[in-house]
Motif scaffolding. Structure first.
Motif, PDB file in Angstrom:
ATOM      1  N   UNK A  87       0.852  -1.098  -0.099  1.00 28.91           N
ATOM      2  CA  UNK A  87       0.087  -0.007  -0.060  1.00 28.91           C
ATOM      3  C   UNK A  87       0.706   1.118  -0.074  1.00 28.91           C
ATOM      4  N   UNK A  88       0.262   2.295  -0.399  1.00 28.30           N
ATOM      5  CA  UNK A  88       0.892   3.739  -0.432  1.00 28.30           C
ATOM      6  C   UNK A  88       1.043   4.072   1.121  1.00 28.30           C
ATOM      7  N   UNK A  89       2.451   4.703   1.413  1.00 24.51           N
ATOM      8  CA  UNK A  89       2.574   5.184   2.631  1.00 24.51           C
ATOM      9  C   UNK A  89       1.367   6.367   3.030  1.00 24.51           C
ATOM     10  N   UNK A  90       1.244   6.273   4.394  1.00 26.25           N
ATOM     11  CA  UNK A  90       0.279   7.435   4.678  1.00 26.25           C
ATOM     12  C   UNK A  90       0.987   8.316   5.677  1.00 26.25           C
ATOM     13  N   UNK A  91       0.463   9.665   5.429  1.00 29.01           N
ATOM     14  CA  UNK A  91       1.131  10.760   6.254  1.00 29.01           C
ATOM     15  C   UNK A  91       0.495  10.695   7.448  1.00 29.01           C
ATOM     16  N   UNK A  92       1.292  10.959   8.679  1.00 26.71           N
ATOM     17  CA  UNK A  92       0.810  11.122  10.051  1.00 26.71           C
ATOM     18  C   UNK A  92       0.915  12.308  10.554  1.00 26.71           C
ATOM     19  N   UNK A  93      -0.072  12.772  11.291  1.00 26.50           N
ATOM     20  CA  UNK A  93      -0.088  14.165  11.912  1.00 26.50           C
ATOM     21  C   UNK A  93      -0.976  14.120  13.276  1.00 26.50           C
ATOM     22  N   UNK A  94      -0.655  14.928  14.341  1.00 29.07           N
ATOM     23  CA  UNK A  94      -1.200  14.887  15.439  1.00 29.07           C
ATOM     24  C   UNK A  94      -2.652  14.541  15.457  1.00 29.07           C
ATOM     25  N   UNK A  95      -3.192  13.398  15.991  1.00 34.64           N
ATOM     26  CA  UNK A  95      -4.738  13.207  16.063  1.00 34.64           C
ATOM     27  C   UNK A  95      -5.031  11.714  15.158  1.00 34.64           C
ATOM     28  N   UNK A  96      -4.053  11.708  14.117  1.00 37.16           N
ATOM     29  CA  UNK A  96      -4.147  10.562  13.381  1.00 37.16           C
ATOM     30  C   UNK A  96      -4.073   9.122  14.188  1.00 37.16           C
ATOM     31  N   UNK A  97      -5.105   8.394  14.000  1.00 32.74           N
ATOM     32  CA  UNK A  97      -5.049   7.025  14.718  1.00 32.74           C
ATOM     33  C   UNK A  97      -4.874   5.559  13.662  1.00 32.74           C
ATOM     34  N   UNK A  98      -3.858   4.829  13.906  1.00 32.04           N
ATOM     35  CA  UNK A  98      -3.886   3.832  12.893  1.00 32.04           C
ATOM     36  C   UNK A  98      -3.812   2.449  13.655  1.00 32.04           C
ATOM     37  N   UNK A  99      -4.922   1.826  13.260  1.00 30.78           N
ATOM     38  CA  UNK A  99      -5.090   0.490  13.698  1.00 30.78           C
ATOM     39  C   UNK A  99      -4.322  -0.466  12.931  1.00 30.78           C
ATOM     40  N   UNK A 100      -3.254  -1.216  13.377  1.00 31.84           N
ATOM     41  CA  UNK A 100      -2.573  -2.268  12.421  1.00 31.84           C
ATOM     42  C   UNK A 100      -3.096  -3.545  13.128  1.00 31.84           C
ATOM     43  N   UNK A 101      -3.633  -4.455  12.148  1.00 32.20           N
ATOM     44  CA  UNK A 101      -4.018  -5.716  12.320  1.00 32.20           C
ATOM     45  C   UNK A 101      -2.885  -6.638  12.759  1.00 32.20           C
ATOM     46  N   UNK A 102      -3.015  -7.532  13.438  1.00 34.22           N
ATOM     47  CA  UNK A 102      -2.107  -8.879  13.618  1.00 34.22           C
ATOM     48  C   UNK A 102      -1.607  -9.093  12.265  1.00 34.22           C
ATOM     49  N   UNK A 103      -0.580  -9.763  12.082  1.00 33.74           N
ATOM     50  CA  UNK A 103       0.155 -10.364  10.818  1.00 33.74           C
ATOM     51  C   UNK A 103       0.165  -9.434   9.921  1.00 33.74           C
ATOM     52  N   UNK A 104       0.283  -8.417   9.851  1.00 28.88           N
ATOM     53  CA  UNK A 104       0.417  -7.253   8.715  1.00 28.88           C
ATOM     54  C   UNK A 104       1.808  -6.802   8.680  1.00 28.88           C
ATOM     55  N   UNK A 105       2.508  -6.661   7.683  1.00 29.60           N
ATOM     56  CA  UNK A 105       3.772  -6.199   7.411  1.00 29.60           C
ATOM     57  C   UNK A 105       3.729  -4.746   7.278  1.00 29.60           C
ATOM     58  N   UNK A 106       4.500  -4.032   7.988  1.00 31.33           N
ATOM     59  CA  UNK A 106       4.463  -2.297   8.053  1.00 31.33           C
ATOM     60  C   UNK A 106       5.582  -1.793   8.543  1.00 31.33           C
ATOM     61  N   UNK A 107       5.696  -0.652   8.606  1.00 34.46           N
ATOM     62  CA  UNK A 107       6.685   0.206   9.353  1.00 34.46           C
ATOM     63  C   UNK A 107       6.297   1.571   9.751  1.00 34.46           C
ATOM     64  N   UNK A 108       6.898   2.139  10.594  1.00 32.33           N
ATOM     65  CA  UNK A 108       6.367   3.649  10.783  1.00 32.33           C
ATOM     66  C   UNK A 108       7.391   4.381  11.309  1.00 32.33           C
ATOM     67  N   UNK A 109       7.437   5.799  11.164  1.00 34.69           N
ATOM     68  CA  UNK A 109       8.614   6.619  11.779  1.00 34.69           C
ATOM     69  C   UNK A 109       8.460   8.199  11.349  1.00 34.69           C
ATOM     70  N   UNK A 110       9.289   8.804  11.436  1.00 35.29           N
ATOM     71  CA  UNK A 110       9.207  10.375  11.285  1.00 35.29           C
ATOM     72  C   UNK A 110       9.562  10.559   9.723  1.00 35.29           C
ATOM     73  N   UNK A 111       8.939  11.932   9.322  1.00 33.51           N
ATOM     74  CA  UNK A 111       9.267  12.304   7.952  1.00 33.51           C
ATOM     75  C   UNK A 111      10.725  12.819   8.167  1.00 33.51           C
ATOM     76  N   UNK A 112      11.384  13.136   7.213  1.00 35.32           N
ATOM     77  CA  UNK A 112      12.953  13.438   7.001  1.00 35.32           C
ATOM     78  C   UNK A 112      13.050  14.901   7.298  1.00 35.32           C
TER      79      UNK A 112
END
Length: 146
Positions: A87-112
Protein backbone atom coordinates in the motif's frame (compact mmCIF):
# COMPACT_ATOMS: atom_id res chain seq x y z
CA UNK A 1 3.06 20.66 12.24
CA UNK A 2 6.64 19.81 11.37
CA UNK A 3 9.48 20.35 13.84
CA UNK A 4 13.15 20.31 12.93
CA UNK A 5 14.14 22.07 16.16
CA UNK A 6 14.20 19.60 19.06
CA UNK A 7 13.44 22.23 21.72
CA UNK A 8 10.31 23.41 19.87
CA UNK A 9 9.23 19.80 19.37
CA UNK A 10 9.64 18.99 23.07
CA UNK A 11 7.14 21.76 23.92
CA UNK A 12 4.54 20.06 21.70
CA UNK A 13 5.37 16.48 22.74
CA UNK A 14 3.09 16.33 25.80
CA UNK A 15 4.09 12.80 26.84
CA UNK A 16 7.84 13.50 26.75
CA UNK A 17 10.67 11.95 24.79
CA UNK A 18 11.80 9.54 27.50
CA UNK A 19 15.06 7.61 27.17
CA UNK A 20 17.01 6.37 24.15
CA UNK A 21 15.35 3.23 22.80
CA UNK A 22 18.57 1.22 23.11
CA UNK A 23 16.88 -2.18 23.51
CA UNK A 24 15.40 -1.91 19.99
CA UNK A 25 18.01 0.35 18.33
CA UNK A 26 19.08 -2.45 15.98
CA UNK A 27 15.61 -2.33 14.37
CA UNK A 28 15.66 1.41 13.65
CA UNK A 29 17.46 3.69 11.21
CA UNK A 30 18.25 6.80 13.26
CA UNK A 31 17.55 7.49 16.91
CA UNK A 32 14.30 6.71 18.67
CA UNK A 33 13.21 7.26 22.25
CA UNK A 34 10.80 5.39 24.51
CA UNK A 35 8.69 6.77 27.36
CA UNK A 36 6.53 4.00 28.92
CA UNK A 37 3.20 5.41 30.09
CA UNK A 38 2.42 2.43 32.29
CA UNK A 39 4.51 -0.30 33.88
CA UNK A 40 5.07 -3.32 31.66
CA UNK A 41 3.04 -6.18 33.14
CA UNK A 42 0.74 -4.07 35.34
CA UNK A 43 -2.00 -4.41 32.73
CA UNK A 44 -2.72 -6.63 29.76
CA UNK A 45 -2.16 -3.50 27.64
CA UNK A 46 1.27 -1.83 27.44
CA UNK A 47 1.28 1.83 26.36
CA UNK A 48 4.35 3.90 25.49
CA UNK A 49 5.19 7.18 23.79
CA UNK A 50 7.69 6.54 21.01
CA UNK A 51 9.64 9.48 19.58
CA UNK A 52 11.61 9.49 16.32
CA UNK A 53 14.21 12.07 15.32
CA UNK A 54 13.86 13.45 11.76
CA UNK A 55 14.45 10.65 9.26
CA UNK A 56 14.22 7.88 11.87
CA UNK A 57 12.05 4.90 11.07
CA UNK A 58 11.73 1.34 12.24
CA UNK A 59 12.32 -1.70 10.06
CA UNK A 60 9.51 -3.51 8.35
CA UNK A 61 7.95 -5.74 10.99
CA UNK A 62 4.95 -7.89 11.86
CA UNK A 63 3.03 -8.08 15.15
CA UNK A 64 2.18 -11.75 15.06
CA UNK A 65 -0.76 -13.36 16.87
CA UNK A 66 -2.96 -16.41 16.43
CA UNK A 67 -5.92 -14.44 17.81
CA UNK A 68 -6.26 -10.74 18.64
CA UNK A 69 -2.98 -8.85 18.78
CA UNK A 70 -1.70 -6.04 16.60
CA UNK A 71 -0.97 -2.46 17.53
CA UNK A 72 -2.66 0.94 17.68
CA UNK A 73 -0.72 4.14 16.98
CA UNK A 74 -2.05 7.47 18.27
CA UNK A 75 -0.07 10.31 16.73
CA UNK A 76 0.62 13.14 19.17
CA UNK A 77 3.33 15.52 17.86
CA UNK A 78 5.27 16.28 14.69
CA UNK A 79 4.80 14.44 11.41
CA UNK A 80 5.55 10.90 10.31
CA UNK A 81 4.81 8.01 7.96
CA UNK A 82 3.02 4.67 8.22
CA UNK A 83 3.05 2.07 5.47
CA UNK A 84 1.65 -1.43 5.08
CA UNK A 85 3.22 -3.77 2.56
CA UNK A 86 1.63 -3.34 -0.88
CA UNK A 87 0.00 0.00 0.00
CA UNK A 88 0.97 3.65 -0.31
CA UNK A 89 2.57 5.34 2.70
CA UNK A 90 0.18 7.39 4.85
CA UNK A 91 1.09 10.80 6.26
CA UNK A 92 0.78 10.96 10.05
CA UNK A 93 -0.07 14.13 11.97
CA UNK A 94 -1.28 14.75 15.52
CA UNK A 95 -4.71 13.18 15.95
CA UNK A 96 -4.17 10.43 13.37
CA UNK A 97 -5.02 6.97 14.73
CA UNK A 98 -3.74 3.88 12.93
CA UNK A 99 -5.05 0.40 13.77
CA UNK A 100 -2.57 -2.24 12.68
CA UNK A 101 -4.08 -5.72 12.51
CA UNK A 102 -2.00 -8.68 13.64
CA UNK A 103 0.10 -10.38 10.97
CA UNK A 104 0.36 -7.29 8.71
CA UNK A 105 3.84 -6.28 7.49
CA UNK A 106 4.40 -2.55 8.02
CA UNK A 107 6.75 0.21 9.22
CA UNK A 108 6.40 3.67 10.76
CA UNK A 109 8.59 6.63 11.65
CA UNK A 110 9.32 10.32 11.29
CA UNK A 111 9.34 12.33 8.10
CA UNK A 112 12.78 13.43 6.96
CA UNK A 113 12.09 17.01 7.99
CA UNK A 114 10.32 16.57 11.35
CA UNK A 115 10.54 15.04 14.79
CA UNK A 116 7.58 12.73 15.40
CA UNK A 117 5.86 11.01 18.36
CA UNK A 118 3.09 8.48 18.65
CA UNK A 119 1.62 6.51 21.49
CA UNK A 120 1.96 2.80 20.78
CA UNK A 121 -0.67 0.49 22.25
CA UNK A 122 0.17 -3.19 22.14
CA UNK A 123 -3.12 -5.05 21.60
CA UNK A 124 -3.42 -8.22 23.71
CA UNK A 125 -3.76 -11.52 21.89
CA UNK A 126 -2.81 -15.16 21.83
CA UNK A 127 0.69 -16.29 20.84
CA UNK A 128 1.87 -12.70 20.29
CA UNK A 129 5.36 -11.86 19.11
CA UNK A 130 7.13 -9.32 16.91
CA UNK A 131 9.04 -10.35 13.82
CA UNK A 132 11.59 -7.73 12.79
CA UNK A 133 12.43 -7.72 9.10
CA UNK A 134 14.48 -5.70 6.59
CA UNK A 135 15.25 -1.99 6.82
CA UNK A 136 13.19 0.60 4.97
CA UNK A 137 15.96 1.51 2.55
CA UNK A 138 16.93 5.10 1.80
CA UNK A 139 15.79 4.92 -1.83
CA UNK A 140 12.25 3.94 -0.81
CA UNK A 141 12.11 6.37 2.13
CA UNK A 142 13.56 9.35 0.25
CA UNK A 143 10.92 8.98 -2.49
CA UNK A 144 8.00 9.50 -0.09
CA UNK A 145 6.18 12.78 -0.66
CA UNK A 146 3.38 14.62 1.10
Amino acid sequence: MKYLNKEDFEKANIFGIGSPNDAFAQYFIGNSYLNPLNEFGESTVFVANVTFEPGCRNNWHIHKASNGGGQILICTAGEGWYQEEGKEAESLVPGTVITIPANVKHWHGAKADSWFSHIAVEVPGDDTSNEWLEEVDNEHYNNLTD
